[in-house]
Scaffold this motif. Structure first.
Motif, PDB file in Angstrom:
ATOM      1  N   THR A  86       0.821  -1.209   0.000  1.00 26.10           N
ATOM      2  CA  THR A  86       0.000   0.000   0.000  1.00 26.10           C
ATOM      3  C   THR A  86       0.856   1.261   0.000  1.00 26.10           C
ATOM      4  OG1 THR A  86      -0.237   0.002   2.406  1.00 26.10           O
ATOM      5  CG2 THR A  86      -1.934  -1.146   1.144  1.00 26.10           C
ATOM      6  N   GLY A  87       2.109   1.130   0.415  1.00 26.48           N
ATOM      7  CA  GLY A  87       3.008   2.272   0.380  1.00 26.48           C
ATOM      8  C   GLY A  87       3.308   2.724  -1.039  1.00 26.48           C
ATOM      9  N   ASP A  88       3.164   1.797  -1.999  1.00 25.40           N
ATOM     10  CA  ASP A  88       3.425   2.107  -3.402  1.00 25.40           C
ATOM     11  C   ASP A  88       2.150   2.440  -4.175  1.00 25.40           C
ATOM     12  OD1 ASP A  88       6.096   1.448  -2.886  1.00 25.40           O
ATOM     13  OD2 ASP A  88       5.771  -0.654  -3.420  1.00 25.40           O
ATOM     14  N   ALA A  89       1.004   2.412  -3.506  1.00 26.01           N
ATOM     15  CA  ALA A  89      -0.274   2.639  -4.172  1.00 26.01           C
ATOM     16  C   ALA A  89      -0.898   3.945  -3.684  1.00 26.01           C
ATOM     17  CB  ALA A  89      -1.219   1.467  -3.884  1.00 26.01           C
ATOM     18  N   SER A  90      -1.813   4.459  -4.479  1.00 25.70           N
ATOM     19  CA  SER A  90      -2.496   5.697  -4.083  1.00 25.70           C
ATOM     20  C   SER A  90      -3.603   5.388  -3.075  1.00 25.70           C
ATOM     21  CB  SER A  90      -3.090   6.385  -5.308  1.00 25.70           C
ATOM     22  OG  SER A  90      -4.183   5.628  -5.801  1.00 25.70           O
ATOM     23  N   ASP A  91      -4.004   6.421  -2.348  1.00 22.79           N
ATOM     24  CA  ASP A  91      -5.111   6.266  -1.402  1.00 22.79           C
ATOM     25  C   ASP A  91      -6.371   5.786  -2.127  1.00 22.79           C
ATOM     26  OD1 ASP A  91      -3.718   7.049   0.878  1.00 22.79           O
ATOM     27  OD2 ASP A  91      -4.301   9.151   0.699  1.00 22.79           O
ATOM     28  N   GLY A  92      -6.641   6.381  -3.272  1.00 24.89           N
ATOM     29  CA  GLY A  92      -7.830   6.022  -4.038  1.00 24.89           C
ATOM     30  C   GLY A  92      -7.837   4.570  -4.469  1.00 24.89           C
ATOM     31  N   PHE A  93      -6.679   4.065  -4.893  1.00 25.78           N
ATOM     32  CA  PHE A  93      -6.584   2.671  -5.327  1.00 25.78           C
ATOM     33  C   PHE A  93      -6.861   1.729  -4.163  1.00 25.78           C
ATOM     34  CE2 PHE A  93      -4.084  -1.217  -6.110  1.00 25.78           C
ATOM     35  CZ  PHE A  93      -4.710  -1.644  -7.269  1.00 25.78           C
ATOM     36  N   VAL A  94      -6.248   2.003  -3.015  1.00 25.46           N
ATOM     37  CA  VAL A  94      -6.423   1.141  -1.844  1.00 25.46           C
ATOM     38  C   VAL A  94      -7.882   1.167  -1.387  1.00 25.46           C
ATOM     39  CG1 VAL A  94      -5.741   0.764   0.563  1.00 25.46           C
ATOM     40  CG2 VAL A  94      -4.014   1.386  -1.133  1.00 25.46           C
ATOM     41  N   LYS A  95      -8.474   2.343  -1.347  1.00 28.09           N
ATOM     42  CA  LYS A  95      -9.872   2.459  -0.918  1.00 28.09           C
ATOM     43  C   LYS A  95     -10.814   1.799  -1.927  1.00 28.09           C
ATOM     44  CE  LYS A  95      -9.457   6.200   2.312  1.00 28.09           C
ATOM     45  NZ  LYS A  95      -9.095   5.274   3.351  1.00 28.09           N
ATOM     46  N   THR A  96     -10.505   1.893  -3.214  1.00 23.54           N
ATOM     47  CA  THR A  96     -11.308   1.225  -4.230  1.00 23.54           C
ATOM     48  C   THR A  96     -11.271  -0.284  -4.040  1.00 23.54           C
ATOM     49  OG1 THR A  96     -10.979   3.017  -5.815  1.00 23.54           O
ATOM     50  CG2 THR A  96     -11.619   0.871  -6.716  1.00 23.54           C
ATOM     51  N   LEU A  97     -10.075  -0.826  -3.787  1.00 31.73           N
ATOM     52  CA  LEU A  97      -9.979  -2.266  -3.509  1.00 31.73           C
ATOM     53  C   LEU A  97     -10.793  -2.631  -2.278  1.00 31.73           C
ATOM     54  CD1 LEU A  97      -6.248  -3.216  -4.184  1.00 31.73           C
ATOM     55  CD2 LEU A  97      -8.265  -3.877  -5.483  1.00 31.73           C
ATOM     56  N   GLY A  98     -10.750  -1.769  -1.276  1.00 30.44           N
ATOM     57  CA  GLY A  98     -11.523  -2.017  -0.061  1.00 30.44           C
ATOM     58  C   GLY A  98     -13.015  -2.075  -0.339  1.00 30.44           C
ATOM     59  N   VAL A  99     -13.507  -1.144  -1.119  1.00 28.24           N
ATOM     60  CA  VAL A  99     -14.929  -1.130  -1.462  1.00 28.24           C
ATOM     61  C   VAL A  99     -15.282  -2.366  -2.285  1.00 28.24           C
ATOM     62  CG1 VAL A  99     -16.702   0.099  -2.794  1.00 28.24           C
ATOM     63  CG2 VAL A  99     -15.180   1.366  -1.265  1.00 28.24           C
ATOM     64  N   LEU A 100     -14.410  -2.752  -3.213  1.00 28.34           N
ATOM     65  CA  LEU A 100     -14.663  -3.962  -4.002  1.00 28.34           C
ATOM     66  C   LEU A 100     -14.727  -5.194  -3.100  1.00 28.34           C
ATOM     67  CD1 LEU A 100     -12.435  -3.338  -7.154  1.00 28.34           C
ATOM     68  CD2 LEU A 100     -14.943  -3.307  -7.005  1.00 28.34           C
ATOM     69  N   GLU A 101     -13.879  -5.241  -2.089  1.00 24.88           N
ATOM     70  CA  GLU A 101     -13.906  -6.369  -1.158  1.00 24.88           C
ATOM     71  C   GLU A 101     -15.186  -6.359  -0.319  1.00 24.88           C
ATOM     72  OE1 GLU A 101     -10.286  -6.889   1.058  1.00 24.88           O
ATOM     73  OE2 GLU A 101      -9.062  -6.830  -0.758  1.00 24.88           O
ATOM     74  N   LEU A 102     -15.656  -5.184   0.067  1.00 24.21           N
ATOM     75  CA  LEU A 102     -16.931  -5.112   0.785  1.00 24.21           C
ATOM     76  C   LEU A 102     -18.083  -5.596  -0.101  1.00 24.21           C
ATOM     77  CD1 LEU A 102     -16.508  -1.680   2.608  1.00 24.21           C
ATOM     78  CD2 LEU A 102     -16.436  -3.964   3.640  1.00 24.21           C
ATOM     79  N   LEU A 103     -18.063  -5.200  -1.364  1.00 27.15           N
ATOM     80  CA  LEU A 103     -19.082  -5.669  -2.302  1.00 27.15           C
ATOM     81  C   LEU A 103     -18.990  -7.181  -2.511  1.00 27.15           C
ATOM     82  CD1 LEU A 103     -18.961  -2.800  -4.947  1.00 27.15           C
ATOM     83  CD2 LEU A 103     -20.795  -3.263  -3.294  1.00 27.15           C
ATOM     84  N   ALA A 104     -17.766  -7.703  -2.534  1.00 28.51           N
ATOM     85  CA  ALA A 104     -17.588  -9.149  -2.678  1.00 28.51           C
ATOM     86  C   ALA A 104     -18.176  -9.888  -1.479  1.00 28.51           C
ATOM     87  CB  ALA A 104     -16.109  -9.493  -2.846  1.00 28.51           C
ATOM     88  N   ALA A 105     -17.946  -9.361  -0.282  1.00 22.82           N
ATOM     89  CA  ALA A 105     -18.511  -9.992   0.920  1.00 22.82           C
ATOM     90  C   ALA A 105     -20.028 -10.083   0.808  1.00 22.82           C
ATOM     91  CB  ALA A 105     -18.101  -9.212   2.168  1.00 22.82           C
TER      92      ALA A 105
END
Length: 126
Positions: free
Chosen positions: A40-59
């Motif tokens: 996550t240190g190499d990724a943008s805040d938006g990218f990490v948060k987008t992955l998080g939202v996708l994981e919530l949708l997957a759940a």
């Protein structure tokens, strides 16, 4: 078989929910300092948060369509999407030399593939 698929979906949904909450609500700098979160240190805040939202949708997608009997075909579709997500995670952790995390992602991928196979095939909801 149906019970095994429900257990697998529940386990994977718990993993997705945990990861989604973490990536969505924990600051990226704090994630980068945690074990397995160095990427996550190499990724943008938006990218990490987008992955998080996708994981919530997957759940939600692994459980709710079947429980509510609203478009239950979304369960195996979500599982296939999780397979794709885990391929990306394995590549990311592999490039960083994090073999243990690659194997963990492989286990999650196997669970998702089992769910997709089972719900598209012998234990479909239709």
């Amino acid at each position: 078989m149906n019970l095994a698929l429900w257990i697998a979906a529940a386990l994977l949904a718990a993993v997705a929910l945990t990861g989604g909450i973490t990536k969505t609500f924990v600051p990226r700098k704090k994630l980068a300092a945690a074990h397995g979160g160095g990427w996550t240190g190499d990724a943008s805040d938006g990218f990490v948060k987008t992955l998080g939202v996708l994981e919530l949708l997957a759940a939600a997608g692994l459980i709710l369509p079947a429980v509510l009997d609203i478009a239950p075909v979304l369960v195996p579709v979500t599982a296939l999407c999780w397979v794709a997500l885990m391929v990306g995670a394995m590549i990311t952790h592999g490039r960083r030399g994090e073999t243990g995390l690659v194997l963990l992602n492989l286990a999650y991928l196997a669970l998702a593939a089992f769910i997709a196979w089972g719900r598209f095939g012998p234990e479909s909801f239709s």
